[in-house]
Motif scaffolding. Structure first.
Motif, mmCIF file in Angstrom:
data_model
loop_
_atom_site.group_PDB
_atom_site.id
_atom_site.type_symbol
_atom_site.label_atom_id
_atom_site.label_comp_id
_atom_site.label_asym_id
_atom_site.label_seq_id
_atom_site.Cartn_x
_atom_site.Cartn_y
_atom_site.Cartn_z
ATOM 1 N N ARG A 232 -38.197 3.158 24.315
ATOM 2 C CA ARG A 232 -37.619 2.026 23.597
ATOM 3 C C ARG A 232 -38.445 0.771 23.844
ATOM 4 N N PRO A 233 -39.353 0.396 22.900
ATOM 5 C CA PRO A 233 -40.119 -0.850 23.064
ATOM 6 C C PRO A 233 -39.215 -2.077 22.984
ATOM 7 N N LEU A 234 -39.571 -3.092 23.730
ATOM 8 C CA LEU A 234 -38.858 -4.374 23.754
ATOM 9 C C LEU A 234 -39.883 -5.498 23.737
ATOM 10 N N HIS A 235 -39.396 -6.728 23.533
ATOM 11 C CA HIS A 235 -40.301 -7.875 23.635
ATOM 12 C C HIS A 235 -39.521 -9.060 24.180
ATOM 13 N N VAL A 236 -40.230 -9.910 24.920
ATOM 14 C CA VAL A 236 -39.623 -11.085 25.543
ATOM 15 C C VAL A 236 -40.343 -12.332 25.049
ATOM 16 N N TYR A 237 -39.574 -13.337 24.582
ATOM 17 C CA TYR A 237 -40.115 -14.622 24.137
ATOM 18 C C TYR A 237 -39.687 -15.722 25.103
ATOM 19 N N ASP A 238 -40.562 -16.693 25.266
ATOM 20 C CA ASP A 238 -40.222 -17.898 26.031
ATOM 21 C C ASP A 238 -39.402 -18.799 25.106
ATOM 22 N N VAL B 71 -30.223 -14.255 25.040
ATOM 23 C CA VAL B 71 -30.969 -15.193 25.881
ATOM 24 C C VAL B 71 -30.572 -14.987 27.341
ATOM 25 N N ILE B 72 -31.567 -15.059 28.228
ATOM 26 C CA ILE B 72 -31.303 -15.132 29.666
ATOM 27 C C ILE B 72 -31.915 -16.432 30.165
ATOM 28 N N ARG B 73 -31.080 -17.289 30.718
ATOM 29 C CA ARG B 73 -31.579 -18.585 31.184
ATOM 30 C C ARG B 73 -31.569 -18.641 32.704
ATOM 31 N N GLY B 74 -32.441 -19.521 33.214
ATOM 32 C CA GLY B 74 -32.530 -19.703 34.652
ATOM 33 C C GLY B 74 -33.309 -18.612 35.368
ATOM 34 N N VAL B 75 -34.270 -18.006 34.690
ATOM 35 C CA VAL B 75 -35.049 -16.935 35.326
ATOM 36 C C VAL B 75 -36.152 -17.550 36.183
ATOM 37 N N ASP C 35 -44.156 -20.038 34.434
ATOM 38 C CA ASP C 35 -43.389 -21.281 34.269
ATOM 39 C C ASP C 35 -42.152 -21.089 33.394
ATOM 40 N N THR C 36 -41.985 -19.905 32.839
ATOM 41 C CA THR C 36 -40.865 -19.650 31.939
ATOM 42 C C THR C 36 -39.551 -19.670 32.710
ATOM 43 N N THR C 37 -38.548 -20.334 32.123
ATOM 44 C CA THR C 37 -37.218 -20.393 32.749
ATOM 45 C C THR C 37 -36.131 -19.764 31.878
ATOM 46 N N ASP C 38 -36.321 -19.792 30.554
ATOM 47 C CA ASP C 38 -35.339 -19.221 29.630
ATOM 48 C C ASP C 38 -36.070 -18.282 28.676
ATOM 49 N N VAL C 39 -35.533 -17.087 28.453
ATOM 50 C CA VAL C 39 -36.207 -16.110 27.601
ATOM 51 C C VAL C 39 -35.241 -15.521 26.585
ATOM 52 N N VAL C 40 -35.827 -15.013 25.493
ATOM 53 C CA VAL C 40 -35.092 -14.228 24.505
ATOM 54 C C VAL C 40 -35.598 -12.794 24.602
ATOM 55 N N ILE C 41 -34.685 -11.847 24.808
ATOM 56 C CA ILE C 41 -35.059 -10.430 24.811
ATOM 57 C C ILE C 41 -34.787 -9.871 23.424
ATOM 58 N N GLU C 42 -35.816 -9.328 22.806
ATOM 59 C CA GLU C 42 -35.701 -8.724 21.465
ATOM 60 C C GLU C 42 -35.618 -7.208 21.585
ATOM 61 N N CYS C 43 -34.644 -6.627 20.877
ATOM 62 C CA CYS C 43 -34.531 -5.167 20.780
ATOM 63 C C CYS C 43 -34.247 -4.860 19.313
ATOM 64 N N ALA C 44 -35.269 -4.374 18.591
ATOM 65 C CA ALA C 44 -35.158 -4.222 17.135
ATOM 66 C C ALA C 44 -35.522 -2.808 16.712
#
Length: 792
Positions: A262-268, A221-225, A327-336
């Motif tokens: 390397r594909p990645l994905h970001v979730y709110d 998680v990265i918060r405060g973005v 409006d996103t402030t906190d995200v989850v970066i997925e690397c699978a």
């Protein structure tokens, strides 16, 4: 795979020219499909400053600008952009400049009575984006008169490379740079992926419940973005390769995917409920994807979900509901890591393609998860700020070391090129292979080379880097003397038929071996339906050659062709066997209208019969012994078609006018005639397959012709009478032909008169009167035996 020259040089330390890079890429198996420099098409455009802006005297929405282009006197430009104003610096194109976004060449023109000598351009007009609300606004320090493309940094060639399916390692710029370095074009720069320590525990559970479809699922998680537009350099780079910039977070994932494969994905994070889990979908679950479409899933598909439902088709496309926004402030970066075969099956089932699928189904580097996540974390912190959590690692990727035994002499034995051992070592080390010396060498295959599984693959790597063009041309051994024929008897027959058809004025068609089920239905349906067709319109193996020929005839007629004469030599598929066949279709006008005969003449069943007989003769069939019998397939008109048979059971061909229902099924207007010749039904010649012609011996004496007229019942076929007469005296009768059919005055009701010409060939002496009378008597007797009587 597209990338810019400057992008490549971020991964490759090189002084090589663009021409050398392009030549080397193609030489080592990465074929360059094109090179485009955006600066070339924007060369006529310069940085300019608006000096004055006055209202157009004849139009409220237009302004008359005085523009300083840096090349002498200011020029006058009529402009309709709402943001045009004095002091603005923008992009100017003068007369003669081609505007790519508008597909027009500028010239001096009068707009509502005011002369305009060029234009101030918008972003869309220069194909730099979609914005078209106004003209481009440049910074105040932009140098007036400078070339816009050069000043903007657009002088960066874009290289488009075709990546074959086995080269998953080259689906990123770094992998391509590695190949170029191994080929001697520079030094590969190392991947800078320093670990970033988390400042707090990850606040969301991350796990994988599908170890087969998703063996490893890493995230943090990265918060405060503060998400927003990405910087200009990143947007410009993505646009150059055809990507649409969206936001800092999304652009970051695309940049890393294109750089490293390397594909990645970001979730709110705020939109997730409960743990985020890789699992199998439940039958009937649905998901609204980022492309705006809703997909119905089943239990064979790997997805990423939380307690609320599915948010990602694993490895293919994310969902609309949990995507990052401004409006996103906190995200989850997925690397699978996802199973390549599972990704390919899911993508095919859903008919869904994406950049991520293209890479995952080929196989991404399973050992690059930590590095990929660290690269994404660093770039996200630089672009949108925030602080990162600890990394969560669920499962483990398949990183088992693969070892291939290899002997250096294999290079010459398998590849035909002897490469010194030291050179082989250098190439393998440059490509990332490591090995232990011995006999044989034990080569450790790098994790990013899923395609290397054996010694032959090692040879391929060495040969392609050394240069396939260096492999010497070695002629294959051949037996001395005259070469033996290689064509089979069946191929020789097909060649003769093809030449005969072309000589008769028919045009050869080559149609699909597959047809739709609807097209196969009139011909009895197909016994072979494909499980994995390339389309629904090409699902059934053709039971006849006529569906493809009729479709081709329709296309030709629709385009104004008045006479269509097509043939095809191919295969039809019945049961589990294929049958060599010749198909013929004649449509439209047999002969165009002419003053000597009036209206145009359509094709008739007799035209189809003539073609069938001629092609049967070319194939070596005994056409003199053929009978025309009823019983043609239901696709033909029952009263205007027949089979050509040897005896009552062996059909060599069918011909006739097509049934109206058949024509309707193919959206055709009749009449249309057709024929099919069954090459595999033609009896083989005894004593071999050669076509042995008897020596030509011209008859020493002139033939004698006699005409006869017989009365027969109306339903009697002329062929039956001709065959009976032909058998009356086989030694002297060389030909029998029908030349007249008559009904009417002098012919009883229920009967018809058939007039035939009989050709008699004498042998060593001319016929006497008595001999001719005797032969005539035998002819009449044979006709009477067939149910005919001599007409008075």
């Amino acid at each position: 795979m597209k990338f810019t020259l400057s992008w490549l040089k971020e991964h490759l330390e090189t002084d090589a020219s663009l021409a050398d890079i392009v030549e080397t890429l193609t030489r080592i198996g990465l074929e360059v499909e094109g090179v485009e420099n955006p600066a070339e098409k924007l060369a006529p455009f310069v940085v300019a400053e608006v000096l004055t802006a006055e209202r157009h005297p004849q139009a409220d929405k237009l302004q008359v600008l005085t523009v300083n282009t840096g090349s002498g006197e200011p020029v006058q430009v009529v402009c309709g952009a709402p943001n045009a104003r004095a002091g603005l610096k923008g992009v100017f194109g003068g007369p003669g400049a081609y505007v790519p976004g508008s597909d027009l060449t500028l010239k001096v023109a009068a707009i509502r009575g005011v002369e305009s000598r060029g234009m101030m351009c918008s972003v869309r007009e220069l194909e730099l984006g979609e914005e078209h609300d106004g003209i481009i606004e440049l910074p105040a320090d932009a140098p007036v008169g400078a070339g816009f493309a050069e000043w903007r940094g657009l002088d960066d060639p874009v290289i488009d490379v075709a990546i074959t399916p086995n080269r998953q390692d080259c689906m990123g710029v770094h992998g391509i740079a590695r190949d170029l370095a191994a080929a001697g074009l520079g030094t590969l720069k190392p991947v800078e992926a320093k670990a970033i320590a988390g400042s707090f525990p990850c606040p969301i559970e991350i796990r994988t419940d599908d170890p087969e479809g998703c063996p490893a699922f890493y995230g943090r998680v990265i918060r405060g973005v503060k998400n927003g537009p990405s910087p200009e350099w990143l947007q410009q780079r993505l646009k150059a390769v055809g990507q649409r910039p969206i936001s800092g977070l999304v652009d970051m994932t695309n940049y890393i995917m294109l750089s490293y494969g390397r594909p990645l994905h970001v979730y709110d994070l705020a939109k997730l409920k409960g743990p985020i889990v890789a699992r199998k979908a439940k039958d009937g679950e649905t998901m609204l994807a980022l492309n705006g479409k809703t997909y119905r899933l089943d239990s064979s598909m790997t997805v990423i979900a939380d307690d609320a439902g599915v948010h990602d088709i694993g490895g293919i496309m994310g969902g609309e509901d949990t995507g990052a926004t401004d409006d996103t402030t906190d995200v989850v970066i997925e690397c699978a890591y996802f199973d390549p075969e599972g990704i390919a099956r899911t993508g095919q089932q859903l008919a869904l393609t994406s950049d991520a699928r293209t890479r995952f189904e080929r196989g991404v580097d399973p050992a690059f998860l930590d590095a990929g996540l660290e690269l994404a974390t660093r770039m996200a912190l630089d672009l949108v700020g925030g602080e990162a959590s600890d990394v969560v690692r669920a499962g483990s990727p398949p990183t088992e070391q693969r070892v291939v035994e290899y002997r250096p002499e294999h290079c010459g034995e398998l590849g035909g090129l002897d490469v010194p051992q030291e050179r082989q070592k250098d190439i393998l080390l440059g490509l990332g292979f490591t090995f232990e010396h011995g006999d044989p060498w034990e080569i450790d295959v790098p994790s990013w080379r899923r395609d290397v599984i054996g010694s032959a693959d090692i040879v391929e790597e060495i040969i392609r880097i050394e240069g396939i063009d260096r492999v010497p041309s070695t002629p294959l051994p051949r037996v001395p003397g005259v070469a033996r024929p290689t064509a089979t008897p069946e191929q020789l027959v097909e060649r003769r038929v093809r030449r005969a058809a072309a000589a008769r004025g028919l045009n050869e068609a080559v149609t699909w071996s597959f047809v739709s089920e609807a097209e196969a239905e009139p011909f009895g349906g197909s016994a072979c339906i494909l499980d994995n067709p390339i389309s629904e319109e090409l699902k059934a193996m053709r039971p006849s050659l006529l569906p493809g020929l009729l479709a081709a005839a329709r296309r030709n007629l629709d385009r104004g062709q008045t006479s269509v004469r097509l043939f095809e030599v191919g295969r039809r598929y019945l049961g589990n066997r294929e049958h060599p066949t010749v198909g013929v279709v004649l449509a439209g006008e047999r002969a165009p209208r002419h003053w000597s005969r009036g209206k145009a003449e359509p094709f008739t069943a007799y035209d189809a019969k003539a073609e069938a007989l001629a092609l049967l003769a070319a194939a070596g069939a005994p056409v003199d012994n053929l009978q025309a019998l009823d019983g043609a397939a239901a696709v033909y008109h029952p009263g205007r078609s027949a089979r050509l048979c040897l005896g009552p059971k062996t059909a060599l061909a069918e011909f006739g006018e097509l049934h109206p229902a058949t024509l309707k099924a193919f959206d055709l207007d009749g009449p249309i005639v057709a024929a099919e010749i069954y090459l595999d039904a033609i009896p083989q010649r005894r004593g071999g397959s050669g076509r042995m012609r008897p020596a030509y011996a011209p008859p020493p004496l002139q033939a004698v012709k006699r005409d006869f007229a017989f009365l027969v019942p109306s339903e009697t076929k002329a062929d039956a009478l001709l065959r009976a007469i032909r058998g009356a005296d086989k030694a002297t009768i060389t030909d029998v032909s029908l030349f007249d059919v008559f009904t009417g005055q002098g012919v009883p009701d229920g009967q018809k008169s058939l007039a035939v010409e009989v050709v008699l060939q004498p042998g060593d002496k001319s016929f006497s009167h008595e001999e001719l009378e005797a032969i005539s008597g035998r002819i009449v007797a044979a006709a009477e035996k067939a149910g005919a009587r001599l007409r008075d």
